[in-house]
Design an enzyme around this catalytic site. Structure first.
Site, PDB file in Angstrom:
ATOM      1  N   HIS A   1       7.650   1.521 -10.779  1.00 25.18           N
ATOM      2  CA  HIS A   1       6.481   0.988 -10.073  1.00 25.18           C
ATOM      3  C   HIS A   1       5.210   1.340 -10.818  1.00 25.18           C
ATOM      4  O   HIS A   1       5.133   2.355 -11.502  1.00 25.18           O
ATOM      5  CB  HIS A   1       6.417   1.521  -8.633  1.00 25.18           C
ATOM      6  CG  HIS A   1       6.500   3.014  -8.523  1.00 25.18           C
ATOM      7  ND1 HIS A   1       7.696   3.701  -8.646  1.00 25.18           N
ATOM      8  CD2 HIS A   1       5.550   3.960  -8.324  1.00 25.18           C
ATOM      9  CE1 HIS A   1       7.478   4.997  -8.511  1.00 25.18           C
ATOM     10  NE2 HIS A   1       6.173   5.190  -8.325  1.00 25.18           N
TER      11      HIS A   1
ATOM     12  N   HIS B   1       1.268   2.189 -10.152  1.00 28.62           N
ATOM     13  CA  HIS B   1       0.243   2.546  -9.170  1.00 28.62           C
ATOM     14  C   HIS B   1      -1.065   1.883  -9.583  1.00 28.62           C
ATOM     15  O   HIS B   1      -1.477   1.983 -10.738  1.00 28.62           O
ATOM     16  CB  HIS B   1      -0.026   4.054  -9.174  1.00 28.62           C
ATOM     17  CG  HIS B   1       1.108   4.908  -8.744  1.00 28.62           C
ATOM     18  ND1 HIS B   1       1.166   5.495  -7.495  1.00 28.62           N
ATOM     19  CD2 HIS B   1       2.226   5.313  -9.391  1.00 28.62           C
ATOM     20  CE1 HIS B   1       2.272   6.234  -7.407  1.00 28.62           C
ATOM     21  NE2 HIS B   1       2.923   6.145  -8.541  1.00 28.62           N
TER      22      HIS B   1
ATOM     23  N   ARG C   1       0.835  -1.203   0.000  1.00 28.65           N
ATOM     24  CA  ARG C   1       0.000   0.000   0.000  1.00 28.65           C
ATOM     25  C   ARG C   1       0.870   1.254   0.000  1.00 28.65           C
ATOM     26  O   ARG C   1       1.887   1.320   0.703  1.00 28.65           O
ATOM     27  CB  ARG C   1      -0.908   0.020   1.232  1.00 28.65           C
ATOM     28  CG  ARG C   1      -1.948  -1.067   1.197  1.00 28.65           C
ATOM     29  CD  ARG C   1      -2.970  -0.933   2.314  1.00 28.65           C
ATOM     30  NE  ARG C   1      -3.656  -2.197   2.509  1.00 28.65           N
ATOM     31  CZ  ARG C   1      -4.606  -2.674   1.712  1.00 28.65           C
ATOM     32  NH1 ARG C   1      -5.001  -1.970   0.666  1.00 28.65           N
ATOM     33  NH2 ARG C   1      -5.169  -3.831   1.962  1.00 28.65           N
ATOM     34  N   ASP C   2       0.426   2.228  -0.783  1.00 22.92           N
ATOM     35  CA  ASP C   2       1.118   3.523  -0.830  1.00 22.92           C
ATOM     36  C   ASP C   2       0.976   4.221   0.530  1.00 22.92           C
ATOM     37  O   ASP C   2      -0.098   4.214   1.144  1.00 22.92           O
ATOM     38  CB  ASP C   2       0.522   4.399  -1.940  1.00 22.92           C
ATOM     39  CG  ASP C   2       1.413   5.569  -2.291  1.00 22.92           C
ATOM     40  OD1 ASP C   2       1.970   5.567  -3.403  1.00 22.92           O
ATOM     41  OD2 ASP C   2       1.553   6.493  -1.453  1.00 22.92           O
TER      42      ASP C   2
HETATM   43  P1  5GP Z   1       5.815   8.307  -7.885  1.00 19.75           P
HETATM   44  O1  5GP Z   1       5.494   9.732  -7.513  1.00 19.75           O
HETATM   45  O2  5GP Z   1       7.289   8.073  -7.951  1.00 19.75           O
HETATM   46  O3  5GP Z   1       5.088   7.814  -9.108  1.00 19.75           O
HETATM   47  O4  5GP Z   1       5.226   7.427  -6.725  1.00 19.75           O
HETATM   48  C1  5GP Z   1       5.911   7.172  -5.554  1.00 19.75           C
HETATM   49  C2  5GP Z   1       4.897   6.781  -4.522  1.00 19.75           C
HETATM   50  O5  5GP Z   1       5.570   6.173  -3.457  1.00 19.75           O
HETATM   51  C3  5GP Z   1       4.104   7.961  -3.951  1.00 19.75           C
HETATM   52  O6  5GP Z   1       2.722   7.778  -4.203  1.00 19.75           O
HETATM   53  C4  5GP Z   1       4.441   7.940  -2.473  1.00 19.75           C
HETATM   54  O7  5GP Z   1       3.345   8.247  -1.651  1.00 19.75           O
HETATM   55  C5  5GP Z   1       4.926   6.511  -2.270  1.00 19.75           C
HETATM   56  N1  5GP Z   1       5.902   6.353  -1.207  1.00 19.75           N
HETATM   57  C6  5GP Z   1       6.989   7.163  -0.972  1.00 19.75           C
HETATM   58  N2  5GP Z   1       7.688   6.691   0.081  1.00 19.75           N
HETATM   59  C7  5GP Z   1       7.037   5.571   0.505  1.00 19.75           C
HETATM   60  C8  5GP Z   1       7.284   4.653   1.573  1.00 19.75           C
HETATM   61  O8  5GP Z   1       8.258   4.752   2.330  1.00 19.75           O
HETATM   62  N3  5GP Z   1       6.400   3.634   1.725  1.00 19.75           N
HETATM   63  C9  5GP Z   1       5.323   3.470   0.877  1.00 19.75           C
HETATM   64  N4  5GP Z   1       4.518   2.428   1.113  1.00 19.75           N
HETATM   65  N5  5GP Z   1       5.064   4.327  -0.121  1.00 19.75           N
HETATM   66  C10 5GP Z   1       5.912   5.367  -0.311  1.00 19.75           C
END
Ligand code: 5GP
Length: 115
Positions: free
Chosen positions: A101, A103, A29-30
């Site tokens: 990743h 989402h 989970r995010d």
């Molecule tokens: P991006 O912005 O790179 O597409 O998505 C990165 C996602 O990772 C964001 O939605 C953010 O909330 C999530 N995220 C960042 N740090 C952590 C963490 O330490 N644990 C989890 N579970 N999610 C994280």
């Protein structure tokens, strides 16, 4: 490639709310959910900073990430209602963690347009 927070999650050095795992994929989970369901699907064995770093040989792994997300949606019972899969690429695409990743977002009506 530098060590990211997701590398640490894969190595179990920091905790995550893991909802699915197999030999290739880890899903958790995010930490800042943007929808009632917000799960991240990442490759376990081979990490890429961005989608730009994937090549032809990585097509099966990329397909598996998406199919694992859809299988999760079916298992959890919201596949027919609908969901959104997103890959942000580089800072202009909104990427903040430089470990590839997917989402998976669900549980609320997604806006029809992103722009
Ligand atoms: P991006 O912005 O790179 O597409 O998505 C990165 C996602 O990772 C964001 O939605 C953010 O909330 C999530 N995220 C960042 N740090 C952590 C963490 O330490 N644990 C989890 N579970 N999610 C994280």
């Amino acid at each position: 490639m530098s060590d990211t927070i997701f590398d640490k999650i894969v190595r179990r050095e920091i905790p995550a709310d893991v909802v699915y795992e197999d030999d290739d994929v880890l899903a958790f989970r995010d930490i800042h959910p943007q929808a009632p369901v917000h799960v991240l699907f990442i490759p376990k064995k081979k990490s890429f900073a961005t989608l730009n770093d994937c090549g032809e040989a990585d097509a099966p792994l990329l397909g598996k990430l998406l199919l694992t997300a859809s299988a999760y949606a079916k298992r959890e019972g919201f596949a027919d209602d609908g969901y959104r899969c997103v890959i942000n690429c580089n800072s202009g695409g909104g990427q903040t963690v430089f470990y590839l990743h997917v989402h998976l977002l669900a549980g609320k009506q997604m806006p029809e347009r992103m722009l």
